[in-house]
Design a protein around this motif. Sequence first.
Motif, PDB file in Angstrom:
ATOM      1  N   LEU A 248      -0.902  -5.866 -10.308  1.00  0.00           N
ATOM      2  CA  LEU A 248      -2.165  -5.152 -10.446  1.00  0.00           C
ATOM      3  C   LEU A 248      -2.189  -3.999  -9.457  1.00  0.00           C
ATOM      4  O   LEU A 248      -1.477  -4.007  -8.452  1.00  0.00           O
ATOM      5  N   VAL A 249      -3.046  -3.002  -9.727  1.00  0.00           N
ATOM      6  CA  VAL A 249      -3.147  -1.847  -8.830  1.00  0.00           C
ATOM      7  C   VAL A 249      -4.604  -1.415  -8.726  1.00  0.00           C
ATOM      8  O   VAL A 249      -5.386  -1.584  -9.671  1.00  0.00           O
ATOM      9  N   ALA A 250      -4.974  -0.879  -7.558  1.00  0.00           N
ATOM     10  CA  ALA A 250      -6.311  -0.317  -7.348  1.00  0.00           C
ATOM     11  C   ALA A 250      -6.203   0.877  -6.416  1.00  0.00           C
ATOM     12  O   ALA A 250      -5.320   0.932  -5.552  1.00  0.00           O
ATOM     13  N   GLU A 251      -7.091   1.843  -6.597  1.00  0.00           N
ATOM     14  CA  GLU A 251      -7.225   2.914  -5.615  1.00  0.00           C
ATOM     15  C   GLU A 251      -7.797   2.314  -4.334  1.00  0.00           C
ATOM     16  O   GLU A 251      -8.700   1.472  -4.385  1.00  0.00           O
ATOM     17  N   ILE A 252      -7.274   2.734  -3.194  1.00  0.00           N
ATOM     18  CA  ILE A 252      -7.794   2.227  -1.929  1.00  0.00           C
ATOM     19  C   ILE A 252      -9.261   2.637  -1.767  1.00  0.00           C
ATOM     20  O   ILE A 252      -9.621   3.809  -1.918  1.00  0.00           O
ATOM     21  N   SER A 253     -10.082   1.652  -1.483  1.00  0.00           N
ATOM     22  CA  SER A 253     -11.495   1.875  -1.192  1.00  0.00           C
ATOM     23  C   SER A 253     -11.922   0.830  -0.180  1.00  0.00           C
ATOM     24  O   SER A 253     -11.529  -0.332  -0.284  1.00  0.00           O
ATOM     25  N   PHE A 254     -12.740   1.227   0.777  1.00  0.00           N
ATOM     26  CA  PHE A 254     -13.246   0.272   1.753  1.00  0.00           C
ATOM     27  C   PHE A 254     -14.568  -0.348   1.306  1.00  0.00           C
ATOM     28  O   PHE A 254     -15.124  -1.194   2.001  1.00  0.00           O
ATOM     29  N   ASP A 255     -15.062   0.078   0.125  1.00  0.00           N
ATOM     30  CA  ASP A 255     -16.307  -0.466  -0.418  1.00  0.00           C
ATOM     31  C   ASP A 255     -16.049  -1.566  -1.431  1.00  0.00           C
ATOM     32  O   ASP A 255     -16.612  -2.654  -1.335  1.00  0.00           O
ATOM     33  N   VAL A 256     -15.200  -1.297  -2.396  1.00  0.00           N
ATOM     34  CA  VAL A 256     -14.846  -2.303  -3.397  1.00  0.00           C
ATOM     35  C   VAL A 256     -13.492  -1.912  -4.002  1.00  0.00           C
ATOM     36  O   VAL A 256     -13.213  -0.721  -4.199  1.00  0.00           O
ATOM     37  N   LEU A 257     -12.648  -2.905  -4.238  1.00  0.00           N
ATOM     38  CA  LEU A 257     -11.335  -2.670  -4.847  1.00  0.00           C
ATOM     39  C   LEU A 257     -11.419  -3.060  -6.320  1.00  0.00           C
ATOM     40  O   LEU A 257     -11.659  -4.226  -6.646  1.00  0.00           O
ATOM     41  N   LYS A 258     -11.216  -2.080  -7.173  1.00  0.00           N
ATOM     42  CA  LYS A 258     -11.289  -2.304  -8.617  1.00  0.00           C
ATOM     43  C   LYS A 258      -9.875  -2.295  -9.188  1.00  0.00           C
ATOM     44  O   LYS A 258      -9.297  -1.246  -9.464  1.00  0.00           O
TER      45      LYS A 258
ATOM     46  N   ILE B 194       0.860  -1.177   0.000  1.00  0.00           N
ATOM     47  CA  ILE B 194       0.000   0.000   0.000  1.00  0.00           C
ATOM     48  C   ILE B 194       0.898   1.228   0.000  1.00  0.00           C
ATOM     49  O   ILE B 194       1.753   1.387   0.877  1.00  0.00           O
ATOM     50  N   ASN B 195       0.696   2.084  -0.999  1.00  0.00           N
ATOM     51  CA  ASN B 195       1.580   3.230  -1.175  1.00  0.00           C
ATOM     52  C   ASN B 195       0.818   4.349  -1.879  1.00  0.00           C
ATOM     53  O   ASN B 195       0.192   4.121  -2.919  1.00  0.00           O
ATOM     54  N   ASP B 196       0.874   5.534  -1.285  1.00  0.00           N
ATOM     55  CA  ASP B 196       0.309   6.730  -1.899  1.00  0.00           C
ATOM     56  C   ASP B 196      -1.169   6.542  -2.272  1.00  0.00           C
ATOM     57  O   ASP B 196      -1.614   6.944  -3.355  1.00  0.00           O
ATOM     58  N   GLY B 197      -1.914   5.930  -1.373  1.00  0.00           N
ATOM     59  CA  GLY B 197      -3.346   5.768  -1.590  1.00  0.00           C
ATOM     60  C   GLY B 197      -3.733   4.670  -2.560  1.00  0.00           C
ATOM     61  O   GLY B 197      -4.907   4.553  -2.943  1.00  0.00           O
ATOM     62  N   LYS B 198      -2.769   3.837  -2.945  1.00  0.00           N
ATOM     63  CA  LYS B 198      -3.048   2.748  -3.874  1.00  0.00           C
ATOM     64  C   LYS B 198      -2.581   1.426  -3.276  1.00  0.00           C
ATOM     65  O   LYS B 198      -1.678   1.394  -2.441  1.00  0.00           O
ATOM     66  N   ILE B 199      -3.209   0.354  -3.730  1.00  0.00           N
ATOM     67  CA  ILE B 199      -2.820  -0.977  -3.294  1.00  0.00           C
ATOM     68  C   ILE B 199      -2.304  -1.750  -4.510  1.00  0.00           C
ATOM     69  O   ILE B 199      -2.984  -1.865  -5.527  1.00  0.00           O
ATOM     70  N   TYR B 200      -1.063  -2.198  -4.398  1.00  0.00           N
ATOM     71  CA  TYR B 200      -0.406  -2.967  -5.457  1.00  0.00           C
ATOM     72  C   TYR B 200      -0.333  -4.431  -5.003  1.00  0.00           C
ATOM     73  O   TYR B 200      -0.003  -4.707  -3.849  1.00  0.00           O
ATOM     74  N   ILE B 201      -0.637  -5.346  -5.913  1.00  0.00           N
ATOM     75  CA  ILE B 201      -0.471  -6.760  -5.607  1.00  0.00           C
ATOM     76  C   ILE B 201       0.231  -7.453  -6.770  1.00  0.00           C
ATOM     77  O   ILE B 201       0.001  -7.134  -7.941  1.00  0.00           O
ATOM     78  N   SER B 202       1.115  -8.377  -6.449  1.00  0.00           N
ATOM     79  CA  SER B 202       1.794  -9.168  -7.475  1.00  0.00           C
ATOM     80  C   SER B 202       1.170 -10.554  -7.518  1.00  0.00           C
ATOM     81  O   SER B 202       0.645 -11.045  -6.518  1.00  0.00           O
ATOM     82  N   TYR B 203       1.236 -11.191  -8.687  1.00  0.00           N
ATOM     83  CA  TYR B 203       0.549 -12.474  -8.843  1.00  0.00           C
ATOM     84  C   TYR B 203       1.162 -13.286  -9.981  1.00  0.00           C
ATOM     85  O   TYR B 203       1.815 -12.739 -10.885  1.00  0.00           O
ATOM     86  N   THR B 204       0.957 -14.594  -9.926  1.00  0.00           N
ATOM     87  CA  THR B 204       1.395 -15.496 -10.989  1.00  0.00           C
ATOM     88  C   THR B 204       0.466 -15.320 -12.181  1.00  0.00           C
ATOM     89  O   THR B 204      -0.743 -15.537 -12.082  1.00  0.00           O
ATOM     90  N   ASN B 205       1.028 -14.932 -13.313  1.00  0.00           N
ATOM     91  CA  ASN B 205       0.228 -14.539 -14.477  1.00  0.00           C
ATOM     92  C   ASN B 205       0.464 -15.501 -15.634  1.00  0.00           C
ATOM     93  O   ASN B 205       1.608 -15.723 -16.043  1.00  0.00           O
ATOM     94  N   LEU B 206      -0.608 -16.088 -16.144  1.00  0.00           N
ATOM     95  CA  LEU B 206      -0.545 -16.936 -17.331  1.00  0.00           C
ATOM     96  C   LEU B 206      -0.658 -16.055 -18.569  1.00  0.00           C
ATOM     97  O   LEU B 206      -1.672 -15.397 -18.784  1.00  0.00           O
ATOM     98  N   ILE B 207       0.405 -16.046 -19.385  1.00  0.00           N
ATOM     99  CA  ILE B 207       0.452 -15.191 -20.563  1.00  0.00           C
ATOM    100  C   ILE B 207       0.001 -15.947 -21.817  1.00  0.00           C
ATOM    101  O   ILE B 207      -0.746 -15.425 -22.645  1.00  0.00           O
ATOM    102  N   GLY B 208       0.463 -17.173 -21.962  1.00  0.00           N
ATOM    103  CA  GLY B 208       0.092 -18.036 -23.084  1.00  0.00           C
ATOM    104  C   GLY B 208       0.017 -19.458 -22.583  1.00  0.00           C
ATOM    105  O   GLY B 208       0.110 -19.709 -21.377  1.00  0.00           O
ATOM    106  N   LYS B 209      -0.133 -20.398 -23.456  1.00  0.00           N
ATOM    107  CA  LYS B 209      -0.246 -21.794 -23.031  1.00  0.00           C
ATOM    108  C   LYS B 209       0.998 -22.221 -22.268  1.00  0.00           C
ATOM    109  O   LYS B 209       2.102 -22.200 -22.805  1.00  0.00           O
ATOM    110  N   ASP B 210       0.810 -22.567 -20.980  1.00  0.00           N
ATOM    111  CA  ASP B 210       1.892 -23.029 -20.110  1.00  0.00           C
ATOM    112  C   ASP B 210       3.062 -22.050 -20.050  1.00  0.00           C
ATOM    113  O   ASP B 210       4.219 -22.453 -19.889  1.00  0.00           O
ATOM    114  N   CYS B 211       2.772 -20.755 -20.163  1.00  0.00           N
ATOM    115  CA  CYS B 211       3.831 -19.735 -20.157  1.00  0.00           C
ATOM    116  C   CYS B 211       3.469 -18.652 -19.136  1.00  0.00           C
ATOM    117  O   CYS B 211       2.410 -18.022 -19.235  1.00  0.00           O
TER     118      CYS B 211
END
Length: 381
Positions: free
Chosen positions: A120-130, A97-114
């Motif tokens: 990803l990033v979202a503006e901090i919200s206590f209602d819904v994170l987009k 969480i930095n400067d009002g935003k939430i960053y998360i890293s994740y395992t990303n499938l780009i192509g078949k078995d690759c």
Amino acid sequence: KELITSKNNISYKLTIFQTDYLSGNTWPHTKATAYLDEFKENLFLMSKDGVISYIDINAINGTNFIKKIIPNNLKKLISYDDWWSKPGGKGLKDLLINDGKIYISYTNLIGKDCYNTSILVAEISFDVLKFEKFFEPPTCLNVRVGYNRWSYNSGGGKLFSLDNDHLLFSHGGFKTRVKAQDDSSVFGKIILINKNSKEWSIVSKGHRNVQGLFYNSESNLIINTEHGPLGGDEININKLYEQKEKNYGWPISSYGEHYGGKEKNKENYEEAPLYKSHVDYGFIEPIKYFVPSIGISDIKKISKKFNQDFLNDYFIGALGFTLSEGDKSIHHVRLNSENNEVIFHDIIPINERIRDIHYLEQKNKIVLFIENSASIAILER
């Protein structure tokens, strides 16, 4: 609540709060994996499988506290089936969480078995994170068949804010080892990402799987912790003011060995010889390494406020399985003033795998996420 004593006979109070809503484990003998950060009097908790919740920091002085879960759109953004149904080593890798935003890293499938590790990033919200895409490396790595040739757990993903305009990000190699020395890829690197342009550059290379990342602004250095193979977990220092290439040797040099030994791993040793010395081959030596490995995880600098004897002190988490080898513990290390030597090392036994460490400075407490019981642990003096 209990009193615990470190190897060097320092006493701490440990309070463990059992969660009742988390799943998404990394290993069969653990209940959940999760990551911690704070925002405006709230402690955020993100599980590996996408549950994001928060609690009032002021409530941790009591005997229980209420979590509030924030809905999010992660299932729309991460849509490949086995990410959710059979995550294994895949999943969310870190939270920042930095400067009002939430960053998360994740395992990303780009192509078949690759795959790669993306952000990803979202503006901090206590209602819904987009969430939306923030950074996706330009290349991916194909799953490799063979003994000890691929691991989703070796994707890195640690995030840290360097300054107002840049993030630090670790990217592992999924055991495609040679990429750690390839300057054209993010794999096996710590990289610098511009928050606005998304342009990236290599800060250091020759890494296997960096799991702890901390920027010490007072000394202008990066300290990282990274998993070795069988043995050889490392603590590394990058003095940013030294203008030279920062290469930490993987997969040419390591104080560990490939899993299974040389009989099963002839092909792997040809690809990655794992010489013991780093400096003899032109690489930077770790300031400390662990044989056997401790399952090294997160690292945080702990201020003098927590303990008046602290000068240049860090707490490092250990996963692993064997308490007597320093696993399931916090490793407390103190560096000298030149930041090139460990001058004090203590071990604080927690008896659970420590995934993440967060220092609540305003409360002067260390918060841990421990995996075996999927609990939040509070460490105090």
